[in-house]
Design an enzyme around this catalytic site. Structure first.
Site, PDB file in Angstrom:
ATOM      1  N   HIS A  76      -1.328  -0.075  -9.799  1.00 19.24           N
ATOM      2  CA  HIS A  76      -2.109  -1.241  -8.829  1.00 19.24           C
ATOM      3  C   HIS A  76      -2.601  -2.523  -9.376  1.00 19.24           C
ATOM      4  O   HIS A  76      -3.665  -2.799  -9.235  1.00 19.24           O
ATOM      5  CB  HIS A  76      -3.201  -0.713  -7.843  1.00 19.24           C
ATOM      6  CG  HIS A  76      -3.285  -1.273  -6.486  1.00 19.24           C
ATOM      7  ND1 HIS A  76      -3.731  -0.411  -5.400  1.00 19.24           N
ATOM      8  CD2 HIS A  76      -3.457  -2.641  -6.239  1.00 19.24           C
ATOM      9  CE1 HIS A  76      -3.942  -1.404  -4.486  1.00 19.24           C
ATOM     10  NE2 HIS A  76      -3.442  -2.505  -4.887  1.00 19.24           N
ATOM     11  N   GLU A 130      -3.957   7.037  -4.318  1.00 17.01           N
ATOM     12  CA  GLU A 130      -4.668   6.481  -5.508  1.00 17.01           C
ATOM     13  C   GLU A 130      -5.942   7.026  -5.843  1.00 17.01           C
ATOM     14  O   GLU A 130      -6.774   7.259  -5.069  1.00 17.01           O
ATOM     15  CB  GLU A 130      -4.497   4.916  -5.349  1.00 17.01           C
ATOM     16  CG  GLU A 130      -3.311   4.249  -5.564  1.00 17.01           C
ATOM     17  CD  GLU A 130      -3.334   2.764  -5.250  1.00 17.01           C
ATOM     18  OE1 GLU A 130      -4.225   2.121  -5.511  1.00 17.01           O
ATOM     19  OE2 GLU A 130      -2.393   2.304  -4.859  1.00 17.01           O
ATOM     20  N   ARG A 139       1.041  -1.204  -0.006  1.00 12.51           N
ATOM     21  CA  ARG A 139      -0.024   0.057  -0.196  1.00 12.51           C
ATOM     22  C   ARG A 139       0.887   1.210  -0.008  1.00 12.51           C
ATOM     23  O   ARG A 139       1.871   1.330   0.707  1.00 12.51           O
ATOM     24  CB  ARG A 139      -0.779   0.234   1.229  1.00 12.51           C
ATOM     25  CG  ARG A 139      -2.174  -0.836   1.123  1.00 12.51           C
ATOM     26  CD  ARG A 139      -3.124  -0.668   0.014  1.00 12.51           C
ATOM     27  NE  ARG A 139      -4.319  -1.361   0.218  1.00 12.51           N
ATOM     28  CZ  ARG A 139      -4.472  -2.532  -0.566  1.00 12.51           C
ATOM     29  NH1 ARG A 139      -3.462  -2.738  -1.299  1.00 12.51           N
ATOM     30  NH2 ARG A 139      -5.555  -3.076  -0.432  1.00 12.51           N
TER      31      ARG A 139
HETATM   32  C1  DGY Z   1      -5.648  -6.406  -2.033  1.00 10.14           C
HETATM   33  O1  DGY Z   1      -6.582  -7.548  -2.020  1.00 10.14           O
HETATM   34  O2  DGY Z   1      -5.962  -5.521  -1.153  1.00 10.14           O
HETATM   35  C2  DGY Z   1      -5.187  -5.878  -3.243  1.00 10.14           C
HETATM   36  O3  DGY Z   1      -4.261  -4.783  -3.129  1.00 10.14           O
HETATM   37  C3  DGY Z   1      -5.977  -5.744  -4.446  1.00 10.14           C
HETATM   38  O4  DGY Z   1      -5.291  -5.833  -5.477  1.00 10.14           O
END
Ligand code: DGY
Length: 328
Positions: free
Chosen positions: A290, A272, A243
Site C-alpha cells: 500500500h 490489510e 482498495r
Molecule cells: C488514501 O489516502 O486513501 C491512500 O490510500 C493512502 O495511501
C-alpha cells in the site's frame, strides 16, 4: 482572555513539519512511536478529543463513535479514502468528516503505471532472477513479456486518479477505455481519447489491462466479483491501487493460480496488512505494501490539507474537504 485551544488527537506519526505546525496551532497529542492504535486507545481518543486525525489504519465504526465525547466535532482524516469511517454514524452525531483529496492523484497514478509496466514487462521477476545469482545470460526467448503499445486499458473509476492514469497511459500508446458512474464531458473524452462503457461487464470482457481506481464504498465492495473476473480475457492483467475490497481477492487468487487471468499488480489488499499467502509465490503477480501515494511531497501536502481543514473548522467556517455530503 485567549481562547482555549482545541484538543487534536493524531493517531499516527505524521511528517515533522506537519506535527510541528499542529503543535503551534492546537493542543495536539501526537503518537510518537507510530503504533497503530488499539480499539481501546481509539475509544479513549474519541472521548478526549475535540478533533480526531485518524488514518486508514483506524477503524472508526459505529461502536467507537457511540462512545465519543460531546466535544468531538471533527474527524479530519489524513488520507483520501474514508471507507474506515462510518460516515452515516458520524453524520447522526453531527460530526463533520474531512479528507485530503487531490494531492495524491499524481503519485498514485505513477504507481499504477509502475505496476502495469512491471507486470506486463516482468520487471520484478527479472530483478529477482538477477539477485538469485541464477541468470545464465541473454537468450532470444528468455523473460519475454508483452508489448504495452497498442493494448487496451480499461479504467474502473474515472475520477481524478483514473484520469491521471489515462493521461499517462496515452503516452505509452495504450488505448483508453473507462467505466464510471457518470460519463465524462465530451471535451475530456476527446483529450484522453477515451471510450466510455456504461456496462462494466462489456468493458471487462474486451480489455487487455484493467486498472481499479474507484473508491471503496458500499456500492463498490467486490465490484470485481468472481462472476465479473470470469469475464476477463485469459491474457488480461489487473492492477489495483485503490482498495483491496473492490476486488474479490479469494476469487482473483484462485483465477491467477489457475491461469485464468495472466497477471496482477496489487498495491492494496482486502484484509490489510494480511496478504493472502497463496498470492506470495505467484510469479505473475507484483505485490506492494500500500505505497501508491507514499511520497514525501504527498504526505506533506496531505498534512497541509488536514491543517487547513482543522483551522477553517476551528475558525467557524466550512472546511473545504467535507466528505460526508459527497459520499453518502
Ligand atoms: C488514501 O489516502 O486513501 C491512500 O490510500 C493512502 O495511501
Amino acid at each position: 482572555m485567549a481562547r482555549k485551544k482545541p484538543i487534536v488527537i493524531v493517531t499516527r506519526k505524521l511528517p515533522d513539519v506537519i506535527e510541528t505546525r499542529m503543535m503551534e496551532l492546537f493542543d495536539t497529542r501526537l503518537n510518537d512511536d507510530d503504533h497503530p492504535m488499539t480499539r481501546e486507545e481509539l475509544v479513549e481518543a474519541v472521548k478526549a478529543a475535540d478533533i480526531l486525525v485518524p488514518t486508514l489504519t483506524d477503524r472508526i465504526d459505529k461502536g467507537i463513535l457511540a462512545q465519543a465525547g460531546e466535544n468531538l466535532r471533527l474527524i479530519a482524516n489524513f488520507g483520501t479514502g474514508v471507507d474506515h469511517i462510518d460516515l452515516a454514524a458520524a453524520r447522526e452525531r453531527g460530526i463533520t468528516v474531512t479528507n485530503t483529496p487531490g494531492v495524491l492523484t499524481e503519485d498514485t497514478a505513477d504507481m499504477t503505471l509502475a505496476l502495469i509496466l512491471d507486470v506486463i514487462r516482468r520487471v520484478s521477476e527479472g530483478a529477482r532472477l538477477i539477485r538469485s545469482g541464477e541468470w545464465s545470460g541473454w537468450s532470444p526467448t528468455h523473460m519475454l513479456g508483452h508489448r504495452l503499445w497498442g493494448k487496451r486499458l480499461g479504467i474502473v473509476g474515472m475520477g481524478r486518479i483514473g484520469s491521471a492514469v489515462a493521461r499517462r497511459a496515452k503516452g505509452f500508446g495504450l488505448s483508453i477505455h473507462y467505466h464510471n458512474r457518470r460519463q465524462l464531458p465530451e471535451y475530456v473524452e476527446q483529450e484522453l481519447d477515451a471510450t466510455y462503457w456504461e456496462s462494466l461487464d462489456q468493458m471487462l470482457a474486451r480489455m487487455d489491462i484493467i486498472s481499479v481506481n474507484c473508491p471503496h464504498t458500499p456500492a463498490t465492495f467486490h465490484l470485481l466479483s468472481a462472476r465479473r473476473l470470469k469475464l476477463l480475457k485469459k491474457t488480461a492483467v489487473i492492477v489495483n491501487t485503490s482498495r483491496g475490497e473492490v476486488i474479490d481477492e479469494q476469487a482473483l487468487t484462485r483465477m491467477l493460480r489457475g491461469g485464468e487471468i495472466a497477471g496482477a499488480g496489487l498495491d492494496v489488499f482486502e484484509h490489510e496488512p494480511a496478504v493472502n499467502p497463496k498470492l506470495l509465490n505467484l510469479g505473475n503477480v507484483v505485490l506492494l505494501p500500500h505505497m501508491g501515494s507514499a511520497t514525501i511531497e504527498g504526505r506533506v501536502d496531505m498534512g497541509e490539507k488536514v491543517l487547513i481543514n482543522i483551522k477553517t473548522f476551528v475558525d467557524g467556517h466550512k472546511p473545504p474537504d467535507r466528505v460526508i455530503d459527497t459520499l453518502l
